[in-house]
Design an enzyme around this catalytic site. Structure first.
Site, PDB file in Angstrom:
ATOM      1  N   TYR A  24      -0.695  -0.668  10.498  1.00  0.00           N
ATOM      2  CA  TYR A  24      -0.803  -2.122  10.343  1.00  0.00           C
ATOM      3  C   TYR A  24      -1.212  -2.779  11.653  1.00  0.00           C
ATOM      4  O   TYR A  24      -2.010  -3.724  11.661  1.00  0.00           O
ATOM      5  CB  TYR A  24       0.519  -2.712   9.840  1.00  0.00           C
ATOM      6  N   ILE A  32       0.851  -1.187   0.000  1.00  0.00           N
ATOM      7  CA  ILE A  32       0.000   0.000   0.000  1.00  0.00           C
ATOM      8  C   ILE A  32       0.884   1.233   0.000  1.00  0.00           C
ATOM      9  O   ILE A  32       1.968   1.230   0.585  1.00  0.00           O
ATOM     10  CB  ILE A  32      -0.970   0.010   1.214  1.00  0.00           C
ATOM     11  N   ALA A  43       3.279   3.824   9.333  1.00  0.00           N
ATOM     12  CA  ALA A  43       2.753   2.627   8.673  1.00  0.00           C
ATOM     13  C   ALA A  43       2.628   1.470   9.664  1.00  0.00           C
ATOM     14  O   ALA A  43       1.611   0.764   9.672  1.00  0.00           O
ATOM     15  CB  ALA A  43       3.638   2.236   7.500  1.00  0.00           C
ATOM     16  N   ILE A  44       3.631   1.280  10.495  1.00  0.00           N
ATOM     17  CA  ILE A  44       3.594   0.192  11.476  1.00  0.00           C
ATOM     18  C   ILE A  44       2.400   0.364  12.405  1.00  0.00           C
ATOM     19  O   ILE A  44       1.680  -0.594  12.702  1.00  0.00           O
ATOM     20  CB  ILE A  44       4.919   0.103  12.254  1.00  0.00           C
ATOM     21  N   ILE A  76       0.361   5.705  -0.134  1.00  0.00           N
ATOM     22  CA  ILE A  76      -0.377   6.953  -0.341  1.00  0.00           C
ATOM     23  C   ILE A  76       0.643   7.972  -0.810  1.00  0.00           C
ATOM     24  O   ILE A  76       1.677   8.161  -0.179  1.00  0.00           O
ATOM     25  CB  ILE A  76      -1.094   7.396   0.950  1.00  0.00           C
ATOM     26  N   GLY A 136      -5.793   8.183   8.723  1.00  0.00           N
ATOM     27  CA  GLY A 136      -6.503   6.910   8.805  1.00  0.00           C
ATOM     28  C   GLY A 136      -6.935   6.339   7.465  1.00  0.00           C
ATOM     29  O   GLY A 136      -7.610   5.310   7.427  1.00  0.00           O
ATOM     30  N   LEU A 137      -6.551   6.976   6.378  1.00  0.00           N
ATOM     31  CA  LEU A 137      -6.982   6.502   5.060  1.00  0.00           C
ATOM     32  C   LEU A 137      -6.268   5.215   4.652  1.00  0.00           C
ATOM     33  O   LEU A 137      -6.881   4.321   4.054  1.00  0.00           O
ATOM     34  CB  LEU A 137      -6.784   7.599   4.016  1.00  0.00           C
ATOM     35  N   LYS A 186      -3.102  -1.417  13.929  1.00  0.00           N
ATOM     36  CA  LYS A 186      -4.541  -1.135  14.073  1.00  0.00           C
ATOM     37  C   LYS A 186      -5.378  -2.129  13.287  1.00  0.00           C
ATOM     38  O   LYS A 186      -6.506  -2.426  13.661  1.00  0.00           O
ATOM     39  CB  LYS A 186      -4.871   0.279  13.590  1.00  0.00           C
ATOM     40  N   GLU A 196       7.240   4.400  11.223  1.00  0.00           N
ATOM     41  CA  GLU A 196       6.398   4.238  12.407  1.00  0.00           C
ATOM     42  C   GLU A 196       4.920   4.469  12.127  1.00  0.00           C
ATOM     43  O   GLU A 196       4.066   3.786  12.694  1.00  0.00           O
ATOM     44  CB  GLU A 196       6.890   5.158  13.523  1.00  0.00           C
TER      45      GLU A 196
END
Length: 188
Positions: A146, A98, A142-143, A100, A109-110, A148, A140
């Site tokens: 993931y 993924i 992105a982690i 963005i 949160g997208l 969540k 961090e």
């Protein structure tokens, strides 16, 4: 173009749409260019992020069009992409990728929303057992996203052999570790 029967379905929810490319996506992607910090999070050098041209934007749209499980993330326009790569029907697993590319949309949160939609599709319609991903340890944001979504750092239940799940053990050795081991064997 991939025939419409083999394209992934449009997925909607959490305020976003995951869809195939459409007219205008090349221009939208071109307008964002290549943000140096986002490029770094993908594994490139922020100091030497190459310019992003029309050919790059066309290639990006074409890669999504031709991929059997890739979507454009749309939140009032294209803002990124999400894919299930290396789908293995035998082991019922795939890899998630993924990105963005709109720096103004990061941290809202997208990406989490897009990931949850793809995971629902992967574990539902596709009947997968496992989805994995790769992320750099300094990414961090992105982690956290993931985590969540329920991801753990692991290598569990990666192969289905004779009806039983087996773990993939992630192993590695670094050059300096090999040298130290060689020295031990030579009595140094």
């Amino acid at each position: 173009m991939i025939p419409s029967s083999t394209r992934p379905p449009v997925l909607t929810g959490h305020g976003i749409v995951l869809r195939p490319p459409k007219d205008g996506d090349v221009e939208t992607r071109l307008a964002f260019g290549r943000d140096a910090e986002i490029h770094r999070m993908y594994g490139g050098s922020a100091a030497s992020a190459p310019p992003y041209g029309r050919a790059d934007a066309r290639a990006w749209v074409n890669s999504i069009t031709e991929h059997p499980a890739a979507w454009i993330i749309d939140h009032n326009g294209a803002i990124g992409e999400v894919r299930l790569d290396n789908i293995n029907r035998s082991d019922r697993r795939a890899s998630l990728a993924i990105g963005i590319f709109d720096p103004q949309r990061l941290g809202r949160g997208l990406g989490t929303a897009a990931t949850k939609l793809v995971l629902a599709h992967a574990f539902g319609a596709l009947g997968l057992h496992r989805v994995s991903l790769r992320v750099l340890d300094f990414n961090e944001r992105a982690i956290a996203s993931y985590r969540k979504c329920g991801f753990s750092i692991e290598g569990r239940e990666a192969a289905l052999i004779d009806g039983e799940w087996h773990d993939d053990i992630m192993m590695g050795i670094l050059a300096h570790e090999f040298s130290a081991q060689k020295d031990l064997l030579q009595g140094k």
